[in-house]
Design a protein around this motif. Structure first.
Motif, PDB file in Angstrom:
ATOM      1  N   ALA A 202     -56.221 -11.283  66.795  1.00 38.59           N
ATOM      2  CA  ALA A 202     -55.396 -10.415  65.954  1.00 38.59           C
ATOM      3  C   ALA A 202     -56.016  -9.031  65.747  1.00 38.59           C
ATOM      4  N   PRO A 203     -57.320  -8.919  65.389  1.00 40.80           N
ATOM      5  CA  PRO A 203     -57.905  -7.577  65.219  1.00 40.80           C
ATOM      6  C   PRO A 203     -57.861  -6.724  66.485  1.00 40.80           C
ATOM      7  N   PRO A 204     -58.189  -7.283  67.680  1.00 42.52           N
ATOM      8  CA  PRO A 204     -58.058  -6.459  68.888  1.00 42.52           C
ATOM      9  C   PRO A 204     -56.626  -5.986  69.141  1.00 42.52           C
ATOM     10  N   ALA A 205     -55.650  -6.860  68.870  1.00 37.10           N
ATOM     11  CA  ALA A 205     -54.252  -6.475  69.085  1.00 37.10           C
ATOM     12  C   ALA A 205     -53.852  -5.343  68.137  1.00 37.10           C
ATOM     13  N   LEU A 206     -54.266  -5.458  66.874  1.00 38.03           N
ATOM     14  CA  LEU A 206     -53.954  -4.408  65.904  1.00 38.03           C
ATOM     15  C   LEU A 206     -54.632  -3.100  66.297  1.00 38.03           C
ATOM     16  N   HIS A 207     -55.863  -3.199  66.786  1.00 39.39           N
ATOM     17  CA  HIS A 207     -56.567  -1.993  67.233  1.00 39.39           C
ATOM     18  C   HIS A 207     -55.822  -1.312  68.370  1.00 39.39           C
ATOM     19  N   SER A 208     -55.289  -2.089  69.298  1.00 38.16           N
ATOM     20  CA  SER A 208     -54.551  -1.510  70.418  1.00 38.16           C
ATOM     21  C   SER A 208     -53.345  -0.716  69.930  1.00 38.16           C
ATOM     22  N   VAL A 209     -52.659  -1.249  68.911  1.00 40.36           N
ATOM     23  CA  VAL A 209     -51.511  -0.542  68.346  1.00 40.36           C
ATOM     24  C   VAL A 209     -51.948   0.763  67.695  1.00 40.36           C
ATOM     25  N   VAL A 210     -53.021   0.692  66.890  1.00 35.08           N
ATOM     26  CA  VAL A 210     -53.515   1.889  66.201  1.00 35.08           C
ATOM     27  C   VAL A 210     -53.985   2.937  67.203  1.00 35.08           C
ATOM     28  N   LEU A 211     -54.727   2.508  68.226  1.00 33.50           N
ATOM     29  CA  LEU A 211     -55.189   3.449  69.249  1.00 33.50           C
ATOM     30  C   LEU A 211     -54.010   4.090  69.969  1.00 33.50           C
ATOM     31  N   ALA A 212     -53.010   3.277  70.322  1.00 29.29           N
ATOM     32  CA  ALA A 212     -51.835   3.812  71.013  1.00 29.29           C
ATOM     33  C   ALA A 212     -51.134   4.855  70.157  1.00 29.29           C
ATOM     34  N   LEU A 213     -50.916   4.547  68.887  1.00 33.59           N
ATOM     35  CA  LEU A 213     -50.236   5.493  68.000  1.00 33.59           C
ATOM     36  C   LEU A 213     -51.062   6.759  67.806  1.00 33.59           C
ATOM     37  N   TRP A 214     -52.389   6.607  67.741  1.00 32.77           N
ATOM     38  CA  TRP A 214     -53.268   7.779  67.596  1.00 32.77           C
ATOM     39  C   TRP A 214     -53.143   8.685  68.825  1.00 32.77           C
ATOM     40  N   LEU A 215     -53.179   8.090  70.008  1.00 33.12           N
ATOM     41  CA  LEU A 215     -53.088   8.890  71.227  1.00 33.12           C
ATOM     42  C   LEU A 215     -51.732   9.575  71.351  1.00 33.12           C
ATOM     43  N   ILE A 216     -50.680   8.879  70.919  1.00 33.58           N
ATOM     44  CA  ILE A 216     -49.344   9.473  70.988  1.00 33.58           C
ATOM     45  C   ILE A 216     -49.204  10.606  69.976  1.00 33.58           C
ATOM     46  N   ALA A 217     -49.676  10.374  68.752  1.00 29.81           N
ATOM     47  CA  ALA A 217     -49.467  11.341  67.674  1.00 29.81           C
ATOM     48  C   ALA A 217     -50.502  12.456  67.648  1.00 29.81           C
ATOM     49  N   ARG A 218     -51.753  12.133  67.965  1.00 33.17           N
ATOM     50  CA  ARG A 218     -52.837  13.103  67.811  1.00 33.17           C
ATOM     51  C   ARG A 218     -53.528  13.483  69.117  1.00 33.17           C
ATOM     52  N   GLY A 219     -53.646  12.530  70.033  1.00 37.35           N
ATOM     53  CA  GLY A 219     -54.369  12.795  71.266  1.00 37.35           C
ATOM     54  C   GLY A 219     -55.868  12.869  71.038  1.00 37.35           C
ATOM     55  N   PHE A 220     -56.586  13.450  71.982  1.00 39.01           N
ATOM     56  CA  PHE A 220     -58.017  13.627  71.842  1.00 39.01           C
ATOM     57  C   PHE A 220     -58.307  14.831  70.956  1.00 39.01           C
ATOM     58  N   GLU A 221     -59.497  14.828  70.360  1.00 36.49           N
ATOM     59  CA  GLU A 221     -59.917  15.907  69.480  1.00 36.49           C
ATOM     60  C   GLU A 221     -59.978  17.219  70.269  1.00 36.49           C
ATOM     61  N   THR A 222     -59.195  18.194  69.855  1.00 37.67           N
ATOM     62  CA  THR A 222     -59.078  19.459  70.598  1.00 37.67           C
ATOM     63  C   THR A 222     -60.386  20.220  70.633  1.00 37.67           C
ATOM     64  N   ARG A 223     -61.073  20.309  69.500  1.00 37.03           N
ATOM     65  CA  ARG A 223     -62.330  21.074  69.464  1.00 37.03           C
ATOM     66  C   ARG A 223     -63.379  20.451  70.370  1.00 37.03           C
ATOM     67  N   THR A 224     -63.379  19.085  70.450  1.00 36.70           N
ATOM     68  CA  THR A 224     -64.331  18.419  71.319  1.00 36.70           C
ATOM     69  C   THR A 224     -64.043  18.737  72.776  1.00 36.70           C
ATOM     70  N   LEU A 225     -62.751  18.743  73.129  1.00 34.04           N
ATOM     71  CA  LEU A 225     -62.372  19.064  74.503  1.00 34.04           C
ATOM     72  C   LEU A 225     -62.741  20.501  74.844  1.00 34.04           C
ATOM     73  N   THR A 226     -62.534  21.412  73.894  1.00 33.60           N
ATOM     74  CA  THR A 226     -62.850  22.817  74.130  1.00 33.60           C
ATOM     75  C   THR A 226     -64.350  22.994  74.341  1.00 33.60           C
ATOM     76  N   THR A 227     -65.151  22.304  73.501  1.00 35.71           N
ATOM     77  CA  THR A 227     -66.597  22.382  73.621  1.00 35.71           C
ATOM     78  C   THR A 227     -67.074  21.838  74.942  1.00 35.71           C
ATOM     79  N   SER A 228     -66.509  20.680  75.348  1.00 38.75           N
ATOM     80  CA  SER A 228     -66.903  20.057  76.609  1.00 38.75           C
ATOM     81  C   SER A 228     -66.551  20.950  77.791  1.00 38.75           C
ATOM     82  N   ALA A 229     -65.392  21.579  77.712  1.00 40.11           N
ATOM     83  CA  ALA A 229     -64.963  22.452  78.805  1.00 40.11           C
ATOM     84  C   ALA A 229     -65.862  23.667  78.925  1.00 40.11           C
ATOM     85  N   GLY A 230     -66.395  24.110  77.770  1.00 39.06           N
ATOM     86  CA  GLY A 230     -67.268  25.271  77.788  1.00 39.06           C
ATOM     87  C   GLY A 230     -68.638  24.904  78.277  1.00 39.06           C
TER      88      GLY A 230
END
Length: 230
Positions: A202-230
């Motif tokens: 049950a906890p892994p299944a719930l985590h999958s839902v939360v992760l999916a919703l996070w990726l759909i709604a928020r995606g990856f952290e923008t500042r982290t991506l910008t820093t990595s790209a730099g």
């Protein structure tokens, strides 16, 4: 929406597609004690189960493929390992799909054997072997492959902070729980359809839902991506 943001949203959507397909791939008739006498009358369940499990293959692999370009910038070796384990899991999914139609053939043979009172016991043993083999593929080999890949995924996410660290830690714990449930099945300490097995997953299944919703709604952290790209 930029390319990276679109990729994470699609990846999150694929997680949800995979979970829904997984729920629809269950074949209740195979969980019954006298499944060989029921399977021919529930041919639709078997066909639907094979169809929905086949949908899980592109969903699970697509999730890794859409995330891989971004993850590779953070840690190429771990990201490649994550993708590799997803491909291994897809192979086990394919084996699970192939096994399902065999139950229809076995059910027909069992019905004929009962009518002629010959060979039914032998087919019953064969059916148990086939059902056990399918459980080991779907709930042991497949889950362990996914779990090992997820450990690599969340290692990258934890180090890079592309998602909140609490979500990565939950992912580590979820992967560990899912794999522990698989080992319980492997060693005969529990069956697949039991309260214990379902509670552990049950906890892994719930985590999958939360992760999916996070990726759909928020995606990856923008500042982290910008820093990595730099």
């Amino acid at each position: 929406m930029n390319t990276s943001r679109r990729a994470t949203a699609i990846a999150g959507a694929l997680v949800m597609v995979g979970m829904i397909a997984g729920a629809l791939s269950i074949v209740p008739a195979l969980e019954e004690p006298h499944y060989l006498t029921l399977i021919s009358a529930h041919e639709g369940q078997v066909i639907a189960g094979a169809f929905f499990q086949s949908i899980m293959i592109p969903a699970y692999v697509g999730f890794a493929l859409y995330l891989y370009p971004t993850l590779r910038k953070e840690n190429e070796a771990l990201s490649l390992g994550f993708l590799g384990f997803r491909l291994i899991a897809a192979t086990f999914h394919l084996v699970g799909v192939i096994l399902l139609p065999l139950f229809l053939v076995l059910g027909q043979e069992f019905a004929q054997a009962q009518a002629s009172a010959s060979g039914a016991a032998h087919l019953g043993v064969l059916g148990e072997v086939l059902r056990t083999g399918r459980d080991l593929v779907n709930h042991v080999a497949l889950i362990i492959s996914l779990g090992l890949g997820d450990l690599l995924l969340f290692s990258v996410l934890y180090r890079s902070r592309l998602v909140p660290r609490w979500l990565s830690v939950w992912g580590f714990l979820g992967a560990g729980l899912a794999m522990s449930a698989s080992f319980l099945v492997l060693f005969g300490l529990t069956d697949v359809v039991t309260p214990l097995y379902l509670a552990i997953n049950a906890p892994p299944a719930l985590h999958s839902v939360v992760l999916a919703l996070w990726l759909i709604a928020r995606g990856f952290e923008t500042r982290t991506l910008t820093t990595s790209a730099g």
